[in-house]
Design a protein around this motif. Structure first.
Motif, short mmCIF file in Angstrom:
data_model
loop_
_atom_site.label_atom_id
_atom_site.label_comp_id
_atom_site.label_asym_id
_atom_site.label_seq_id
_atom_site.Cartn_x
_atom_site.Cartn_y
_atom_site.Cartn_z
N ASP A 25 73.25 67.88 61.29
CA ASP A 25 73.62 67.07 62.45
C ASP A 25 74.69 67.76 63.29
O ASP A 25 74.69 67.65 64.53
CB ASP A 25 74.10 65.69 62.00
N ARG A 28 72.88 70.36 65.38
CA ARG A 28 72.17 69.77 66.52
C ARG A 28 73.12 69.42 67.66
O ARG A 28 72.75 69.49 68.83
CB ARG A 28 71.40 68.53 66.06
N GLN A 29 74.35 69.05 67.34
CA GLN A 29 75.31 68.67 68.37
C GLN A 29 76.00 69.87 68.99
O GLN A 29 76.71 69.72 69.99
CB GLN A 29 76.38 67.74 67.77
N ALA A 72 84.87 66.36 68.53
CA ALA A 72 83.50 66.24 69.02
C ALA A 72 83.34 66.60 70.50
O ALA A 72 82.41 67.33 70.87
CB ALA A 72 82.97 64.84 68.74
#
Length: 709
Positions: A25, A28-29, A72
């Protein structure tokens, strides 16, 4: 603009690693492989702060993070200029308090940061710097015009929803409807002008920091090497350079979060020229001078045509050097280039760090509609790459008359589909030379080694009038010439006319190393004056079996069936296949590239079998019945039961007998009309553990020979 390296810049060649995050994950980010997140997590574990750039309301600004949630917004590329000035007061206040930081940015920003710390006499050891591989900073005004034209709010510069390789696309959200909007690279004027270097800042066209030695402790970017880790081409992977001991220490601590694979510096720079070259075209082009005014006052259609249009690319891309670089800018660029070359000449540690260590060309049969021919080229190409890390491997695209297979006419649907499947495989998995020619002498530019083989490249009955090409006639003496698993086919001393034998003798004397696929080839080489020839395995059997895993992952038809693979299919073969399928209570299937007008009751014939499906058919077959040499090889690779059936037309069955005798499997040969023996072999498994002591020394000897090429 700074013209000299900042103080304490790393001065050694970096250690290079291909990297990706262990969590899918996170990958993917991220833009590439998630290396930044892994490094940041290692910094958090030490109690450090991480400084990175976030995209906020279309602007790139610096922020500090101490947790993964705060990190993030920092993921992903930001093709916009940002200012590190807002971060410097925080560092000047926090560093004397003992706080430590991981700071990311462009090379010029981090060079400025190093000078700032040096000027305030702050300890630089408390800041570990990580630079991105920067291609320059484009015009934010142009990007705002594009976003307003399409009515979107920019969310990301790289969208991996389809794949990493096709991730160059602006991702935004429609302001009116809230729907997602994706603008691919080819349709985006911003991307077009950015990649063609027409939207960059003037300083970015002759950047003194885009070179070795690098400015930061760590360097990260996309790992674009075309042949390494093909299984990661969809998800993405990063390249990370450790330029200093501090960077190496942090990178090793990040192994809890990152998968690291050491690669050579040549592989690291293969798709990243900005690691060693700071030059970009159009530095002082008239369109560059016009850009600030054009972004503000030109209508969008004209702006798009001048800086991102197809017509502009066709025109500007073909202009000569004197026009692209006016005299003042040209002098500056040439001076920078001379300085770089001078550094390489004076310091042996930096001698051509961006150049491949070796350039090896493979001369083989890679164009026939033959599964074995194409797959042996794939196996040799990958094994050479494994045994010669850092080398540039290419298959020489020699197209003599006997290999110039025309596209089948439209009414031959099956043949045309088969041709298309092979062509797709060659395009995706075989790395052919950029140039195509009908003589080998035209394909030697830039090479230092040529490897001939495998397959029947030394069989004049196949190569015809072009046979001298495969003995490297006309190749310069300065090139290293070798053969790997070359085969004379059914040729013997009596099969070659006297004039051909004499020419072969002369040409073979020029080879540095010679190896052949069959033991009978050793006798022919001795007769032709090369008693030093070695016997090696076919590349398919010598290769690491795992190199076929990416191909098997592409297979669509994986149903088990008693499988027949025949070069010379006969009625006896078909009757034997149906008989054994009934006994095994399995479907019967024949895989071939040849067309057959009428179907055979009880036998499946897949339409236009792809090469991955061919491999999957062998891997999943309860039994393979074949007269094909490479079908036997793949049965051995995948450890599947098989029956080798010679036919009257197949005059080259001795190559199968040769390898089976070496491995003690000669009892797996049965005539196509001998049902009793075939039935017995159906119920007799092959003890592959017993043949490993014989196979492994042969495989190791073959791989050692490949490593010596």
């Amino acid at each position: 603009m700074l013209q000299e390296a900042p103080p304490d810049a790393p001065q050694t060649l970096p250690a290079a690693y291909a990297a990706w995050h262990r969590r899918p994950d996170i990958v993917r980010q991220s833009t590439s492989g998630g290396a930044f997140t892994g490094l940041a997590q290692a910094a958090f574990q030490r109690g450090w702060f991480v400084a990175g750039v976030c995209l906020e309301h279309g602007d790139a600004t610096y922020r500090l993070a101490s947790t993964l949630d705060e990190l993030a917004p920092m993921r992903g590329s930001k093709y916009l200029p940002s200012s590190i000035a807002s971060l410097l007061p925080h560092l000047a206040e926090a560093i004397p308090q003992g706080k430590r930081f991981l700071v990311t940015g462009t090379p010029c920003q981090l060079a400025a940061l190093r000078r700032f710390l040096h000027s305030l006499r702050l300890p630089q050891g408390q800041v570990v710097t990580c630079e991105v591989i920067c291609a320059g900073t484009p015009s934010p005004a142009f990007l705002k015009r594009e976003c307003s034209q399409y009515g979107i709010r920019l969310l990301s510069f790289r969208d991996k929803s389809r794949s990493w390789e096709s991730s160059h696309a602006l991702l935004g959200q429609k302001e009116e409807t809230g729907q997602m909007f994706r603008l691919p690279l080819k349709r985006s004027p911003f991307y077009s002008g950015f990649t063609d270097a027409l939207l960059l800042r003037h300083a970015c066209h002759h950047c003194p920091f885009a070179r070795l030695p690098r400015q930061a402790d760590l360097t990260m970017g996309d790992f674009w090497h075309p042949r390494r880790f093909p299984e990661r081409r969809q998800e993405g992977m990063s390249i990370v350079l450790a330029n200093s001991p501090q960077g190496e220490t942090l990178l090793q601590e990040a192994q809890d979060y990152l998968c690291l694979h050491p690669v050579s510096l040549a592989e690291a720079t293969a798709g990243n020229p900005r690691l060693y070259n700071g030059l970009q075209p159009h530095g002082d082009h008239p369109l560059k001078r016009l850009l600030p005014f054009a972004c503000q006052h030109f209508p969008w259609p004209l702006l798009k045509l001048l800086y991102g249009g197809t017509y502009r690319r066709l025109l500007v891309g073909k202009l000569p050097f004197e026009i692209l670089y006016p005299s003042r800018d040209k002098k500056r660029i040439l001076n920078l280039r001379n300085q770089q070359l001078s550094m390489f000449r004076q310091n042996p540690d930096f001698a051509n760090p961006h150049a491949p260590h070796r350039c090896i060309g493979i001369l083989t049969f890679h164009r026939p509609l033959n599964f074995g021919a194409v797959l042996q080229a794939y196996a040799l190409q990958n094994t050479l790459a494994q045994c010669n890390p850092g080398a540039e491997i290419s298959i020489l695209d020699l197209v003599p008359p006997f290999l110039n297979i025309p596209t089948p006419p439209w009414y031959k649907f099956r043949k045309r589909a088969q041709y298309r499947a092979f062509q797709q495989f060659r395009t995706r998995h075989l790395h052919s030379s950029a140039k195509r020619a009908d003589t080998i002498a035209q394909l030697t530019d830039g090479l230092d080694t040529i490897v001939v083989g495998s397959d029947q490249v030394w069989n004049p009955d196949i190569t015809g009038s072009a046979w001298q090409n495969y003995f490297l006639e006309g190749v310069p003496d300065s090139l290293r010439t070798c053969s790997y698993a070359a085969s004379f086919g059914e040729g013997t001393e009596r099969a070659f006319p006297q004039d051909i034998q004499q020419t072969m003798r002369t040409l073979l004397k020029r080879f540095n190393l010679i190896s052949v696929r069959e033991e009978s080839g050793l006798d022919i080489c001795r007769q032709l004056g090369r008693p030093d020839a070695l016997h090696v395995l076919d590349p398919v059997l010598a290769a690491d079996p795992h190199i076929f895993d990416p191909l098997l992952a592409e297979a669509k038809d994986c149903q088990p069936a008693i499988t027949g693979i025949f070069l010379d299919e006969t009625a006896h073969h078909r009757r034997l296949l149906i008989h054994l399928a009934k006994l095994a209570r399995q479907p019967a299937r024949i895989i071939t590239t040849r067309q057959r007008r009428l179907p055979t009751p009880g036998i499946q014939r897949p339409f236009a079998t792809s090469i991955p499906d061919y491999l999957a058919a062998i891997q999943n077959a309860p039994l393979i019945i074949t007269d094909s040499f490479h079908a036997v090889m793949f049965s051995l690779v995948f450890q599947r039961p098989f029956i080798a059936t010679p036919s009257a037309k197949n005059k080259r069955f001795d190559r199968i007998e040769n390898i089976l005798t070496l491995l003690g499997l000669q009892d797996r040969i049965a005539n196509q009309d001998d049902r009793d023996k075939a039935t017995k072999l159906l119920h007799t498994p092959i003890d592959y553990n017993a043949i490993q002591p014989r196979l492994q020394p042969l495989r190791q000897r073959s791989r050692d020979f490949i490593a010596s090429l």
